[in-house]
Design a protein around this motif. Sequence first.
Motif, PDB file in Angstrom:
ATOM      1  N   ILE A   1     -75.195  47.381  46.929  1.00 51.18           N
ATOM      2  CA  ILE A   1     -74.565  47.279  45.615  1.00 51.18           C
ATOM      3  C   ILE A   1     -73.546  46.147  45.692  1.00 51.18           C
TER       4      ILE A   1
ATOM      5  N   ASP B   1     -70.213  44.768  44.216  1.00 52.70           N
ATOM      6  CA  ASP B   1     -69.052  45.083  43.380  1.00 52.70           C
ATOM      7  C   ASP B   1     -68.372  43.792  42.958  1.00 52.70           C
TER       8      ASP B   1
ATOM      9  N   THR C   1     -66.235  46.686  39.068  1.00 51.27           N
ATOM     10  CA  THR C   1     -67.473  47.217  38.485  1.00 51.27           C
ATOM     11  C   THR C   1     -68.658  46.666  39.265  1.00 51.27           C
ATOM     12  N   SER C   2     -69.673  47.480  39.436  1.00 48.94           N
ATOM     13  CA  SER C   2     -70.840  46.969  40.145  1.00 48.94           C
ATOM     14  C   SER C   2     -71.578  45.977  39.246  1.00 48.94           C
TER      15      SER C   2
ATOM     16  N   ASN D   1     -74.590  45.664  38.715  1.00 55.19           N
ATOM     17  CA  ASN D   1     -75.571  46.379  37.925  1.00 55.19           C
ATOM     18  C   ASN D   1     -75.002  46.889  36.609  1.00 55.19           C
TER      19      ASN D   1
ATOM     20  N   ARG E   1     -66.938  38.951  44.935  1.00 58.27           N
ATOM     21  CA  ARG E   1     -68.069  39.885  44.998  1.00 58.27           C
ATOM     22  C   ARG E   1     -68.094  40.504  46.387  1.00 58.27           C
TER      23      ARG E   1
ATOM     24  N   ARG F   1     -71.681  46.509  49.122  1.00 57.54           N
ATOM     25  CA  ARG F   1     -71.384  47.887  49.513  1.00 57.54           C
ATOM     26  C   ARG F   1     -72.727  48.597  49.602  1.00 57.54           C
TER      27      ARG F   1
END
Length: 806
Positions: free
Chosen positions: A106, A108, A144-145, A147, A172, A175
């Motif tokens: 992920i 972030d 915030t991710s 995605n 960025r 994770r």
Amino acid sequence: METRFVKVTILSSALAEALTYKLPEDITEPLGHRVIVPLGKSTAKGLITDWAEKPDFKTKTISDFPDSEPALTPPVLKLAKFISEYYFTPLDQVLLTMLPKGKDPIIDVSAIEKEGHFQLDNDSPKLTRKQNEILSYLHENGTTSLNNLQKSLGKSISAQIRGLEALGFVTRNKRFPKTVERMEKFVSMPQPVRDKGIQIALERINIRAKKQMALFHKLLNADEIPMKALLTEFSKSSIDALIDLEFAEVEDRPVNHSFTGMVLQEKKREFELTDEQESALRRIGDSIDGDKKSTFLLHGVTGSGKTQVYIEAAKKVLAMGRGVLILVPEISLTPQLFGRFRSQLGEDIALIHSAVAKGIRNDQWHALRDGRVRVALGARSALFAPVQNIGLIVCDEEHDGSFKQHNPRPYYNARDMAVILGGFSDATVVLGSATPSMESYFNSKTGKYTLIKMNRRVGNVKLPRVHIVDMKEERQVGIKGSFSRELRKYMDRALLTGQKVILLLNRRGYSTFLQCNFCGHVPHCPDCSTSLKYHITDKKLLCHICGAEFPAPTTCPECGHAIIRFVGRGTQKIEEEIRSIWSDVPVFRMDQDTTRKKGAMVDILQSFGKTRGAILIGTQMVAKGIDFPDVAVVGVLNADIGLTMPDFRAEERIFQLLTQVAGRAGRSHVAGNVVVQTFNAHSVPVQCAVGQKFMPFYKTELEKRRGFSYPPFSRLILIVVSSDDDIKAENRSAIIASELERIFYHTKMQVMGPVRAPLERAKTMYRYHIIVKTGSIRKALPTIAKLIDDDKDIRIQVIPDPIDMM
Ligand code: ADP
Ligand code: ZN
């Protein structure tokens, strides 16, 4: 800036050609990056494989870069192209083999607060509207991710975010989705107790409490032991007693990397290198330090301490800030080797093989890619581990056929590709073996590799004595079972004095089958044309090619005669035989059945290691790499199976197997005895293996190869044509062969076949072989490529440098 273009290979598609796309301006080093690109009406995943010229047609722009850095390092990308060409496999298929299969991390995104630099109500002129929008979103919602950002603000924002990052407005971070952590109890001895040692136990443990004493010893000699493992040996009350005495403590914690069960704990050992090790290391070190890197063939007899040379070389390379890649042929070799490397290098090592859980493999891939872990150890596919700035590649047991991938494509040989990768990475390569392959030894003679020999075992331990037993004679005097008189004699002697015995049963698939006593009928798999193996536990016949199962017949299906007997024996059968002869001796069995479960192999090895006077019976896996000091006898029950295989390497394999297995015996003060039972007592490989006589074997074998113009005097390409329809397969293979013959007529290339493959059928398909002998794979491939068009009824495999000739 001028618009730049790149070639993108689309993954998992039938597209043969890479497509050209526009590169977003902010990406400076695009090669090897994974990308999302528009394709037709939708999008596709791809990887940037090349720069491209400005095309004369309209091109779209790459829509997204899911990773913050390239997935493949420049040398590995180069290797991908090499493999694609040499092993005749579309590039996207090669790339898919190399890339991790797990979930992506992920990403972030967080805003960086900078005083006076940025005000929400006063749009910064430098930024686009979208970028301002992203920043305000982040300030409102916090980190915030990516995605979720895309969900809220639109798919196409990742370029904008990269722009923000370049300007220092956001960061960025990768994770990993939380994998559920398994907790486990570990028992260990507190350091103060450890320091006092056995004395304190003698003072405070009741001498009659033998179990408690034994447990004390055990804890004293290990770092820590999982509670689960202890409970198989000690009662809960013994453990509690030691805890009450404060001689033991229990800790509850997440299972370490989930490698538990795959690592044989090794205590850290310090020793002085032998002269031979010193000199080997000096020569390898010169290459590591020097400008021109070499590929070494380290030919060291079993027990000469090759592993220590690898470890010392690895330390040197790590100290220079470069990474290390260690390849071993099979999973069975990794536990001990991994333990040894980890305890001595003192840093994290990524363990890469199929038994490691997918999620962990994925984590490791990223850990290597990000440079958090610098060493990778594993079987064949570890070749593609994204070790950064590789400085050393070790390929242990380089002669082993399992470095060759058989299915699916690419049919690469990790040993050969290790040498190529070494070249691309400017790394030193060490191929090690006690029984080098004919090809590698030949390469060391022609100067392609640098030969280093280690002729003596560490501590000048003697090579074991090897005794050959002619089983024909045994049968003539009425000895029926699997054990000759001589083998029994040595085993009795060893077991009586508490020493260990290893028994090797050559190849399980060929060993137990049913045969009619009357007509000689042997049940075969109707789909695969191989004999079926009898599984005693569930009274079933099993095909080892396709896995089909059949109930074992009680009468012969051919002649109806009632008695069916065993021919040859499987490991289970031998285990029974052992139990009937040596009823109280602990027996451990290691084969594909008993090692299927994760961690089972290590359990078996560990238990065998600590049990006095035990027998380990197993297939080929016991022949390799295992290193226990008190193994006094190694018995090879059936040395011949394999000699009859239709393969020009059959004798090389028998020689290697016998030499390797003999090396398992007598690895310390214990004098080793090896008993080889054979029906071919006078054959060259058996005779040479007796004295670990590599050179005589090599010379004889080399002459044979020269005579038949087999490798290393030629290169082979095996073409396998298979189809459910026998006639179609035969016809097509005949057409291909005659076309090739016509085209190669005036060249030195030779076409052999078509013939029915030794394995005539596999999974319902009829199989035919054509073999091309050539001086150069690359010269022959383009011609072959033109004749190969797969259609749906016929499968055609093109296998350069084949190992499996079945
Ligand atoms: P090989 O891989 O060549 O068969 P190993 O590396 O397994 O040999 O070494 C054989 C044994 O000797 C191992 O138990 C190893 O720990 C030990 N050993 C290696 N080098 C030394 C040394 N210099 N001094 C003492 N023991 C050593
Ligand atoms: Zn079958």
